[in-house]
Design a protein around this motif. Structure first.
Motif, PDB file in Angstrom:
ATOM      1  N   LEU A   1      -9.331  -2.386   5.279  1.00  0.00           N
ATOM      2  CA  LEU A   1      -8.695  -2.006   5.995  1.00  0.00           C
ATOM      3  C   LEU A   1      -8.444  -0.557   6.449  1.00  0.00           C
ATOM      4  O   LEU A   1      -9.090  -0.130   5.217  1.00  0.00           O
ATOM      5  N   HIS A   2      -8.520   0.499   7.389  1.00  0.00           N
ATOM      6  CA  HIS A   2      -8.630   1.779   7.069  1.00  0.00           C
ATOM      7  C   HIS A   2      -7.367   2.479   7.055  1.00  0.00           C
ATOM      8  O   HIS A   2      -7.130   3.587   6.653  1.00  0.00           O
ATOM      9  N   TYR A   3      -5.940   1.547   6.696  1.00  0.00           N
ATOM     10  CA  TYR A   3      -4.819   2.452   5.780  1.00  0.00           C
ATOM     11  C   TYR A   3      -4.749   2.633   4.828  1.00  0.00           C
ATOM     12  O   TYR A   3      -5.421   2.201   3.733  1.00  0.00           O
ATOM     13  N   ASP A   4      -4.050   3.807   4.043  1.00  0.00           N
ATOM     14  CA  ASP A   4      -3.441   3.804   2.608  1.00  0.00           C
ATOM     15  C   ASP A   4      -2.981   2.553   1.680  1.00  0.00           C
ATOM     16  O   ASP A   4      -1.471   2.039   2.831  1.00  0.00           O
ATOM     17  N   PRO A   5      -3.077   1.836   1.677  1.00  0.00           N
ATOM     18  CA  PRO A   5      -2.370   0.664   0.824  1.00  0.00           C
ATOM     19  C   PRO A   5      -0.949   1.379   0.615  1.00  0.00           C
ATOM     20  O   PRO A   5       0.189   0.514   0.469  1.00  0.00           O
ATOM     21  N   ALA A   6      -0.874   2.670   0.135  1.00  0.00           N
ATOM     22  CA  ALA A   6       0.367   2.605  -0.483  1.00  0.00           C
ATOM     23  C   ALA A   6       1.357   3.679   0.678  1.00  0.00           C
ATOM     24  O   ALA A   6       2.749   3.434   0.778  1.00  0.00           O
ATOM     25  N   ILE A   7       1.355   3.227   2.106  1.00  0.00           N
ATOM     26  CA  ILE A   7       2.187   3.142   3.057  1.00  0.00           C
ATOM     27  C   ILE A   7       2.987   2.260   3.085  1.00  0.00           C
ATOM     28  O   ILE A   7       4.505   1.919   2.994  1.00  0.00           O
ATOM     29  N   ALA A   8       2.816   0.613   1.586  1.00  0.00           N
ATOM     30  CA  ALA A   8       3.453   0.039   1.530  1.00  0.00           C
ATOM     31  C   ALA A   8       4.518   0.671   0.710  1.00  0.00           C
ATOM     32  O   ALA A   8       5.379  -0.305   0.510  1.00  0.00           O
ATOM     33  N   LEU A   9       4.569   1.057  -0.119  1.00  0.00           N
ATOM     34  CA  LEU A   9       5.535   1.489  -1.430  1.00  0.00           C
ATOM     35  C   LEU A   9       6.867   1.825  -1.331  1.00  0.00           C
ATOM     36  O   LEU A   9       8.210   1.015  -1.321  1.00  0.00           O
ATOM     37  N   PRO A  10       6.689   2.705   0.000  1.00  0.00           N
ATOM     38  CA  PRO A  10       8.543   3.011   0.440  1.00  0.00           C
ATOM     39  C   PRO A  10       8.604   2.097   0.673  1.00  0.00           C
ATOM     40  O   PRO A  10       9.660   1.940   1.252  1.00  0.00           O
TER      41      PRO A  10
ATOM     42  N   ASP B   1      -5.678  12.353   6.431  1.00  0.00           N
ATOM     43  CA  ASP B   1      -5.830  12.143   4.889  1.00  0.00           C
ATOM     44  C   ASP B   1      -4.871  11.328   4.766  1.00  0.00           C
ATOM     45  O   ASP B   1      -3.410  11.115   5.208  1.00  0.00           O
ATOM     46  N   TRP B   2      -5.299  10.825   3.056  1.00  0.00           N
ATOM     47  CA  TRP B   2      -4.197   9.750   2.694  1.00  0.00           C
ATOM     48  C   TRP B   2      -3.079  10.678   1.759  1.00  0.00           C
ATOM     49  O   TRP B   2      -4.060  11.686   1.380  1.00  0.00           O
ATOM     50  N   LEU B   3      -2.400  10.545   1.579  1.00  0.00           N
ATOM     51  CA  LEU B   3      -0.593  10.869   1.193  1.00  0.00           C
ATOM     52  C   LEU B   3      -1.077  11.406  -0.641  1.00  0.00           C
ATOM     53  O   LEU B   3      -0.837  10.138  -0.721  1.00  0.00           O
TER      54      LEU B   3
ATOM     55  N   GLY C   1      -0.402  -3.351   3.081  1.00  0.00           N
ATOM     56  CA  GLY C   1      -0.738  -3.265   1.894  1.00  0.00           C
ATOM     57  C   GLY C   1      -1.773  -4.384   1.188  1.00  0.00           C
ATOM     58  O   GLY C   1      -1.755  -3.858   0.350  1.00  0.00           O
ATOM     59  N   GLN C   2      -1.784  -4.878   1.762  1.00  0.00           N
ATOM     60  CA  GLN C   2      -2.410  -6.146   0.668  1.00  0.00           C
ATOM     61  C   GLN C   2      -4.362  -6.191   0.454  1.00  0.00           C
ATOM     62  O   GLN C   2      -4.377  -4.815   1.289  1.00  0.00           O
ATOM     63  N   PRO C   3      -4.525  -5.526  -0.607  1.00  0.00           N
ATOM     64  CA  PRO C   3      -5.866  -5.287  -0.539  1.00  0.00           C
ATOM     65  C   PRO C   3      -6.881  -6.078   0.241  1.00  0.00           C
ATOM     66  O   PRO C   3      -7.413  -6.895  -0.611  1.00  0.00           O
ATOM     67  N   LEU C   4      -7.740  -6.167   0.967  1.00  0.00           N
ATOM     68  CA  LEU C   4      -7.656  -7.304   1.555  1.00  0.00           C
ATOM     69  C   LEU C   4      -9.610  -6.299   2.157  1.00  0.00           C
ATOM     70  O   LEU C   4      -9.490  -5.245   1.691  1.00  0.00           O
ATOM     71  N   ARG C   5     -10.387  -7.715   2.134  1.00  0.00           N
ATOM     72  CA  ARG C   5     -11.881  -6.948   1.969  1.00  0.00           C
ATOM     73  C   ARG C   5     -12.114  -7.945   2.936  1.00  0.00           C
ATOM     74  O   ARG C   5     -12.128  -9.847   2.604  1.00  0.00           O
TER      75      ARG C   5
END
Length: 303
Positions: A212-221, A83-85, A163-167
Motif C-alpha cells: 500500500l502507498h501510505y506510511d503504516p505509522a499513520i495508524a499510531l496516533p 513525504d512520510w513524516l 496500517g496492516q503490513p499487507l503485500r
C-alpha cells in the motif's frame, strides 16, 4: 485516460523521514485543467487514500465548467507521492490543515472551492476557518460523509485494518483485498474499482510484489485516541464547524456507519447550515465517480 500534472509544495510542520531536522516535508499534489484558471477546486481525500481518487471527478469538472478551471488533488502527508513524516504524532488533522494553507500560500490562491471526503472534509473545515491567515477564503465547501461527531463503531472498523503490513502479488489481488474493507463505497464496475486501486499501490522495496502507498505509522496516533480524547476532539470540531460561513453541501451515504443521520441533521441546523444530499445504496464513503454523484458536485460548485 488523461494524466494529471504532478507538483509539490514545501511544508514546515513535521520533518520528513530521512530529512534534515527543521527542514519540513514535501506535499505532492496532482493538477488537472488550466494552471492559470481563476477558479480553483481543491479535492482532499480520506484517511488511507490519495489524490488520484479524484481522477474521474476532476476531469468531469474541468470538462463541465462554464469557464477555465483548475483542480488540485493533494496527497496528504504520509500518503501517495508525499513525504512520510519522521514523527508519527504529526499525522493529525491540524498538521494537514497547515499543509493545505501552505499550498494556498505558495500558489498565491486567494479563493478556492473545497471538496473533502471523510478526513478531507475535516481538513476542509479547518481550512475554512483559517484560510484568512494566508489571505485566502473557501468560497464553497462540500463535505463528503463526515462530520464533527464520528461514530465510534466506524473508527473501530477502520482501526482494524489501518496500517496492516499487507503485500500483494498483483494489482488485481490487491483490488480484491481492498474491496473486502471498502465495499461500503457502493457499486463499482470491476474496471472502476481496479482504476481506483492502482494508485493505492507501489512496488515493494525488495521488488517482490506490491504494498500500500501510505506510511503504516499513520495508524499510531489513530490508535491512541481514547473515548475521552474523542469527545474532546468532537467538541473542538463542532466549534470549528460553527465558525464556517461558506455555503456548504453535505453528502451522506444512506448506509454510512461513520456519519449518522442525527449528526447530518444537526449539521443542517447550526454553523453554515449545510444542505444535505443523501446518496442511496452507499455507505462510507461515496467515491464521486458515479455520474449522479458527479452531477451533485458540479451543480453545487457551478451554481
Amino acid at each position: 485516460m488523461a494524466e494529471p500534472r504532478l507538483h509539490s509544495v514545501q511544508c514546515t510542520m513535521g520533518d520528513a523521514v530521512g530529512g534534515q531536522p527543521g527542514s519540513g516535508h514535501r506535499m505532492a499534489y496532482w493538477e488537472w485543467g488550466a494552471p492559470d484558471a481563476a477558479h480553483t477546486v481543491v479535492c482532499a481525500h480520506g484517511l488511507t487514500r490519495q489524490g488520484r481518487d479524484f481522477d474521474v471527478l476532476a476531469q468531469a469538472l474541468v470538462a463541465r465548467a462554464p469557464h477555465p478551471l483548475r483542480v488540485l488533488c493533494p496527497d496528504v502527508a504520509g500518503r501517495g507521492r508525499s513525504d512520510w513524516l519522521a514523527d508519527p504524532q504529526y499525522y493529525q488533522v491540524p498538521i494537514y490543515t497547515a499543509d493545505m494553507l501552505a499550498l494556498l500560500a505558495q500558489l498565491q490562491l486567494t479563493q478556492v472551492d473545497w471538496v473533502g471526503t471523510s478526513m478531507g472534509g475535516l481538513i476542509g473545515m479547518g481550512v475554512c476557518t483559517t484560510a484568512a491567515s494566508v489571505g485566502a477564503r473557501v468560497r464553497r465547501l462540500l463535505i463528503n460523509d463526515v462530520g464533527p461527531t464520528i461514530e465510534i463503531a466506524a473508527l473501530r472498523r477502520i482501526g482494524a485494518y489501518l496500517g496492516q503490513p499487507l503485500r500483494f502479488d498483483t494489482p488485481e489481488q490487491a483490488a480484491a483485498a481492498l474491496w473486502a474493507v471498502s465495499s461500503s463505497f457502493g457499486p463499482h464496475t470491476p474496471q472502476q474499482w481496479l482504476d481506483l486501486c492502482r494508485p493505492m499501490l507501489k512496488a515493494a522495496a525488495d521488488g517482490a510484489g506490491w504494498v500500500l502507498h501510505y506510511d503504516p505509522a499513520i495508524a499510531l496516533p489513530f490508535r491512541m485516541v481514547t473515548d475521552e480524547l474523542a469527545e474532546k476532539g468532537q467538541a473542538m470540531a463542532w466549534a470549528v464547524y460553527d465558525q464556517i460561513q461558506a455555503p456548504t453541501l453535505l453528502l451522506r451515504g444512506s448506509q454510512s456507519d461513520l456519519l449518522s443521520a442525527a449528526t447530518a441533521a444537526e449539521m443542517g441546523q447550526r454553523g453554515p447550515r449545510a444542505r444535505l444530499h443523501t446518496v442511496d445504496g452507499v455507505g462510507h464513503a461515496p467515491t464521486l465517480i458515479a455520474q449522479d454523484q458527479i452531477d451533485v458536485v458540479a451543480d453545487f460548485l457551478f451554481a
